[in-house]
Design a protein around this motif. Structure first.
Motif, PDB file in Angstrom:
ATOM      1  N   VAL A  76     -18.256   7.508   0.814  1.00 44.35           N
ATOM      2  CA  VAL A  76     -19.394   8.050  -0.010  1.00 44.35           C
ATOM      3  C   VAL A  76     -20.167   8.307   1.231  1.00 44.35           C
ATOM      4  CG1 VAL A  76     -19.004   6.169  -1.732  1.00 44.35           C
ATOM      5  CG2 VAL A  76     -20.179   5.745   0.332  1.00 44.35           C
TER       6      VAL A  76
ATOM      7  N   ARG B 266     -16.208  11.075 -12.698  1.00 45.78           N
ATOM      8  CA  ARG B 266     -15.515  11.811 -11.565  1.00 45.78           C
ATOM      9  C   ARG B 266     -14.340  11.241 -11.569  1.00 45.78           C
ATOM     10  NH1 ARG B 266     -17.919  14.709  -7.117  1.00 45.78           N
ATOM     11  NH2 ARG B 266     -20.194  13.521  -6.875  1.00 45.78           N
TER      12      ARG B 266
ATOM     13  N   GLY C  43     -12.707  18.280   8.122  1.00 45.49           N
ATOM     14  CA  GLY C  43     -13.256  18.552   6.729  1.00 45.49           C
ATOM     15  C   GLY C  43     -12.437  18.408   5.402  1.00 45.49           C
TER      16      GLY C  43
ATOM     17  N   MET D 287     -14.160  14.776   0.046  1.00 49.40           N
ATOM     18  CA  MET D 287     -13.703  14.083   1.179  1.00 49.40           C
ATOM     19  C   MET D 287     -12.562  12.762   0.552  1.00 49.40           C
ATOM     20  SD  MET D 287     -13.919  15.469   4.162  1.00 49.40           S
ATOM     21  CE  MET D 287     -13.329  14.363   5.089  1.00 49.40           C
TER      22      MET D 287
ATOM     23  N   ASN E 190     -14.746   5.584  -8.374  1.00 56.84           N
ATOM     24  CA  ASN E 190     -15.987   6.358  -8.086  1.00 56.84           C
ATOM     25  C   ASN E 190     -17.090   5.744  -8.827  1.00 56.84           C
ATOM     26  OD1 ASN E 190     -17.104   8.750  -6.505  1.00 56.84           O
ATOM     27  ND2 ASN E 190     -18.133   8.979  -8.619  1.00 56.84           N
ATOM     28  N   ARG E 191     -18.589   5.579  -8.220  1.00 59.56           N
ATOM     29  CA  ARG E 191     -19.547   4.941  -8.688  1.00 59.56           C
ATOM     30  C   ARG E 191     -19.675   5.527 -10.211  1.00 59.56           C
ATOM     31  NH1 ARG E 191     -25.483   5.956  -6.716  1.00 59.56           N
ATOM     32  NH2 ARG E 191     -24.709   8.029  -6.865  1.00 59.56           N
ATOM     33  N   THR E 192     -19.814   6.683 -10.401  1.00 57.55           N
ATOM     34  CA  THR E 192     -19.917   7.605 -11.572  1.00 57.55           C
ATOM     35  C   THR E 192     -18.480   7.816 -11.960  1.00 57.55           C
ATOM     36  OG1 THR E 192     -21.880   8.721 -10.683  1.00 57.55           O
ATOM     37  CG2 THR E 192     -20.882   9.540 -12.833  1.00 57.55           C
TER      38      THR E 192
ATOM     39  N   ILE F 135     -13.024  10.329  10.887  1.00 57.97           N
ATOM     40  CA  ILE F 135     -12.111  11.318  10.023  1.00 57.97           C
ATOM     41  C   ILE F 135     -12.587  12.866  10.303  1.00 57.97           C
ATOM     42  CG2 ILE F 135     -10.794  11.983   7.966  1.00 57.97           C
ATOM     43  CD1 ILE F 135     -11.086   9.098   6.883  1.00 57.97           C
TER      44      ILE F 135
ATOM     45  N   ASN G 106     -19.154   9.594   7.839  1.00 61.88           N
ATOM     46  CA  ASN G 106     -19.726   9.837   9.035  1.00 61.88           C
ATOM     47  C   ASN G 106     -20.961   8.666   9.558  1.00 61.88           C
ATOM     48  OD1 ASN G 106     -18.481  11.913  10.336  1.00 61.88           O
ATOM     49  ND2 ASN G 106     -19.351  13.474   9.047  1.00 61.88           N
TER      50      ASN G 106
END
Ligand code: NBP
Length: 472
Positions: free
Chosen positions: A74, A37, A130, A13, A32-34, A127, A102
């Motif tokens: 996230v 990515r 999809g 997303m 991004n945390r990691t 949002i 969500n």
């Protein structure tokens, strides 16, 4: 060159949302945390627009133009709280944190209140659409305060879907209003899908039509009043043949429907608000029933009819029953939004929801134009069912609707969506309901009192003694 907006959380997303902003000419900070990515994101998409990759939250926030706008994409729940805390720690008063996940609207209310104390705007944003919608234009439902929307809104309106030149994004209302409306959207989506599934099931059993023939029926329906994304993809799924077996795809899929929770949330909220969203509730329960294989295996020994019925006229009857039941399900969902609006002081404009759901989202449909027109004509409609256009449609559909419910009951095909929608319609229009008897019973066993039709006041009958009535 600072970024207009930032996205943290680059799974499906977030990645597509970031690309959507960039495709519209905005400079986008990505994080991004990691970190791998983020690196991969840049490798794959750096040529699509202006991105500013950030390895840490500090770098991410520093890359943003003031007032900073950071979208969180996230996993909902604890991860969202964790990221909010990290962002808030380095942000300044006036900055904005936008949660596009969500989230449950009560979490959004809590988060908004906590961040407001710290001078940070929190914009809980529904949002829908999809992965594909996020990239090419979703339906966007932002909550939060109007001050935040004044600078954030144009960016969101820019990347949202457009229908007739109108953006499928509008400021919904304060605090959790956006996530609430997104939740009800998903609940309505459950109801809509259930009605479609019942149409398929009944026509297949009653007339012996095969999935390919049913695919053609839905494709035909998509040319009329029912025109919508869900009807369109129903034709696709029913027409699909499994490559491995050569059988219709729908016949090789395990018949147990899963759920992620937004339908359940909608019903839980409706119970608290006292709004009968029977269409959504039946849809959630039908999925739950499908998910109990042990019970279903045991119950196969129970008796009941399993014949065929009707002639080709049933196809048109089911089409009309589907339309009428859909009107009921949407009316109930809109009632729930009206009730929440009153409960939380949101001042929701119901016609706006119909407007922004016309494109980008899963329930996008021609039908929503009619809902918008109904609320344009009378923003205080007591129920969508009495809008003249819908009242007439229900009038025209109801003979078919009743035949469909009767046929289904006669041949033993479960149609909880159709049946409960019709029961709701009849319940609402009934002159006298048996609720009078319920009140009598409640007074008998629990002295819960009752009101009379002919006099003001509250009364109790002394059932265990002389049955005299007294004012309570
Ligand atoms: P996921 O819901 O699968 O979440 C994955 C992302 O969350 C990754 O970026 C991951 O980072 C990050 N994350 C997690 Br998990 N825990 C974290 C933490 N403690 N701190 C920081 N980051 C953390 O991603 P998605 O499927 O793209 O969905 C994003 C949001 O959008 C969700 O809330 C979802 O419910 C919603 N959603 C909406 C739609 C729709 O149609 N509107 C569709 C799908 C999803 P990592 O890479 O370091 O693990």
């Amino acid at each position: 060159n600072k970024a207009d907006i930032g996205v943290t959380g680059l799974a499906v997303m977030g990645r597509n949302l970031a690309r959507n902003f960039a495709h519209h000419g905005h400079v986008v900070a990505v994080h991004n945390r990691t970190e791998s990515r983020t690196t991969r994101f840049m490798e794959e998409h750096k040529d699509e627009g202006a991105f500013v990759p950030a390895g840490t939250i500090e770098e991410f926030v520093a890359a943003l133009e003031r007032p900073r706008k950071a979208i969180i994409m996230v996993k909902a729940g604890a991860p969202t709280d964790a990221v909010i805390e990290e962002l808030a720690a380095v942000m300044e008063p006036g900055d904005m944190i936008i949660d596009g996940g969500n989230a449950h609207y009560l979490d959004t209310r809590r988060r908004e209140a906590a961040l407001r104390e710290r001078g940070i705007h929190f914009v809980g944003t529904g949002i829908s659409g999809g992965e594909e919608g996020a990239l090419n234009g979703p339906s966007i439902m932002p909550g939060g305060d109007p001050e935040a929307y004044a600078t954030l809104g144009p960016l969101l309106e820019d990347i949202a879907a457009k229908v007739d030149g109108v953006s499928c994004c509008v400021h919904i209302g304060p605090d959790g209003a956006g996530h609430f409306v997104k939740m009800v959207h998903n609940g309505i989506e459950y109801a809509d899908m259930q009605l479609i599934a019942e149409s398929y099931d009944l026509l297949r059993q009653a007339l012996g039509l095969n999935p390919k023939e049913l695919s053609d029926v839905f494709r035909e329906w998509n040319r009329g009043d029912l025109e919508s994304y869900l009807i369109e993809i129903t034709a696709e799924v029913l027409g699909h043949v499994d490559a491995a077996t050569g059988k219709p795809f729908v016949d090789v899929v395990v018949d147990q429907a899963e759920q992620k929770g937004t339908g359940r949330w909608t019903v839980q909220s409706a119970l608290d608000l006292g709004v009968p969203v029977t269409g959504i509730a039946e849809a959630v329960f039908a999925r739950a029933l499908s998910g109990h294989p042990e019970q279903r295996a045991a119950a196969r020994s129970l008796t009941g009819p399993s014949g065929t019925a009707g002639d080709s006229g049933l196809v048109e009857d089911v089409r009309r029953a589907l339309y009428a039941s859909k009107v009921v399900a949407y009316a109930q969902g809109f009632d729930q939004m009206a009730a929440a609006s009153a409960e939380y002081g949101w001042n929701l404009r119901l016609g706006d929801m119909a407007t922004i759901w016309r494109g980008g989202c899963i329930i996008r449909a021609r039908f929503l134009d009619r809902i918008r027109a109904a609320y344009d004509a009378d923003p205080n409609l007591p129920t969508l069912l009495v809008d003249p256009t819908f009242a007439q449609a229900l009038d025209e559909a109801q003979e078919s609707w009743r035949r469909v419910v009767a046929t289904a009951a006669t041949i033993g095909v479960p149609t909880p969506g159709f049946s409960s929608a019709l029961a709701y319609y009849d319940g609402l229009r009934r002159d006298r309901l048996p609720a009078a008897l319920l009140q009598g019973l409640r007074d008998f066993f629990g002295a819960h009192t009752y009101r009379r039709t002919d006099r003001e006041g509250v009364f109790h009958t002394d059932w265990s003694a002389d049955r005299a009535e007294r004012s309570a």
